[in-house]
Design a protein around this motif. Structure first.
Motif, short mmCIF file in Angstrom:
data_model
loop_
_atom_site.label_atom_id
_atom_site.label_comp_id
_atom_site.label_asym_id
_atom_site.label_seq_id
_atom_site.Cartn_x
_atom_site.Cartn_y
_atom_site.Cartn_z
N ALA A 57 5.12 2.74 -2.51
CA ALA A 57 4.47 1.47 -2.15
C ALA A 57 5.36 0.73 -1.15
N TYR B 213 5.27 -2.40 2.39
CA TYR B 213 4.58 -3.52 3.05
C TYR B 213 5.25 -3.79 4.38
N SER C 187 -7.10 -1.36 -4.81
CA SER C 187 -7.52 -0.19 -5.56
C SER C 187 -7.70 -0.49 -7.04
N HIS D 237 0.86 -1.18 0.00
CA HIS D 237 0.00 0.00 0.00
C HIS D 237 0.90 1.23 0.00
N TYR D 238 0.28 2.41 -0.10
CA TYR D 238 1.06 3.64 0.02
C TYR D 238 0.20 4.73 0.64
N HIS D 239 0.88 5.71 1.21
CA HIS D 239 0.21 6.87 1.80
C HIS D 239 0.51 8.08 0.91
N ILE E 217 -4.60 6.00 2.70
CA ILE E 217 -3.99 4.69 2.49
C ILE E 217 -4.62 4.06 1.25
N VAL E 218 -3.77 3.66 0.33
CA VAL E 218 -4.22 3.05 -0.92
C VAL E 218 -3.61 1.67 -1.01
N GLU E 219 -4.43 0.63 -0.87
CA GLU E 219 -3.94 -0.73 -1.05
C GLU E 219 -3.76 -0.97 -2.54
N VAL E 220 -2.59 -1.38 -2.92
CA VAL E 220 -2.24 -1.46 -4.35
C VAL E 220 -3.18 -2.40 -5.09
#
Length: 209
Positions: free
Chosen positions: A146, A148, A176, A99-101, A170-173
């Motif tokens: 990204a 983990y 999304s 994921h990424y912020h 927060i975007v889960e790769v």
């Protein structure tokens, strides 16, 4: 002289971009959020309890397929301070998926157990940096990349996480992309991810939310 002007102009623009990359600085000592009405509490009604939270010693819920949990410290006094604090819990082999912020960097401190953390740089290098952390170790994840986390070993892992934004996002790769509503065209995703269309459709049918 022209070169000096260009240098200082470039430096000023870079600093300006950095300033706008994170939450704005507060214009008052504090702005304690008020659950009963929008805006800030009146300063005369604010108490020390508004800056206090008790419960970070209690584990978060790890009864999910990832065997990991997240608990955010609910502190009214953090409102407007550009910070979020959370506890991460991992059962053995528990994971937080890639994921990424988009609006914050993250700093992780291991309180108990061991974990692996890694992040990947942006195009075109996609360099993977990873590190095994043990009790007392600290690791920084740069903003927007990204990354983990996964618990390793045979004991539970407890991690303190802080991000430099009140709303880091927060975007889960995977979620999304394959959980988008309405769904992204499966032929396109099959080509983009080098998968067959059936596999893409199977992924899209999973409950990502």
């Amino acid at each position: 002289m022209t070169g000096v002007v260009v240098l200082f102009t470039t430096l000023a623009l870079n600093l300006l971009c950095l300033a706008f990359a994170f939450d704005p600085s507060p214009l008052q000592d504090f702005c304690v959020s008020d659950a009963k009405s929008p805006g800030c509490k009146k300063p005369e009604t604010v108490t020390a309890a508004d800056f206090f939270y008790s419960g970070m010693h209690l584990p978060s819920n790890t009864t999910n397929p990832y065997k990991a949990g997240l608990k955010v410290a609910a502190i009214s006094g953090l409102n407007g301070q550009g910070l979020t604090l959370a506890r991460l819990d991992f059962l053995p082999d528990g994971i937080i998926p890639p994921h990424y912020h988009p609006r914050a960097a993250e700093i992780l401190t291991v309180l108990e157990g061991s974990m692996e953390v890694g992040f990947v740089t942006s195009f075109p290098n996609y360099k993977h940096y990873s590190k095994v952390l043990n009790k007392g170790d600290v690791f920084v994840v740069p903003v927007g990349l990204a990354h983990y986390q996964r618990g390793i070993g045979k004991v539970n892992t407890v991690v303190l996480s802080a991000v430099n934004s009140q709303n880091a996002g927060i975007v889960e790769v995977a979620g999304s992309i394959f959980g988008a509503k309405p769904a992204i065209n499966s032929d396109y995703l099959a080509m983009a991810y080098r998968l067959d269309k059936k596999t893409v459709e199977q992924l899209q049918s999973k409950p990502w939310a």
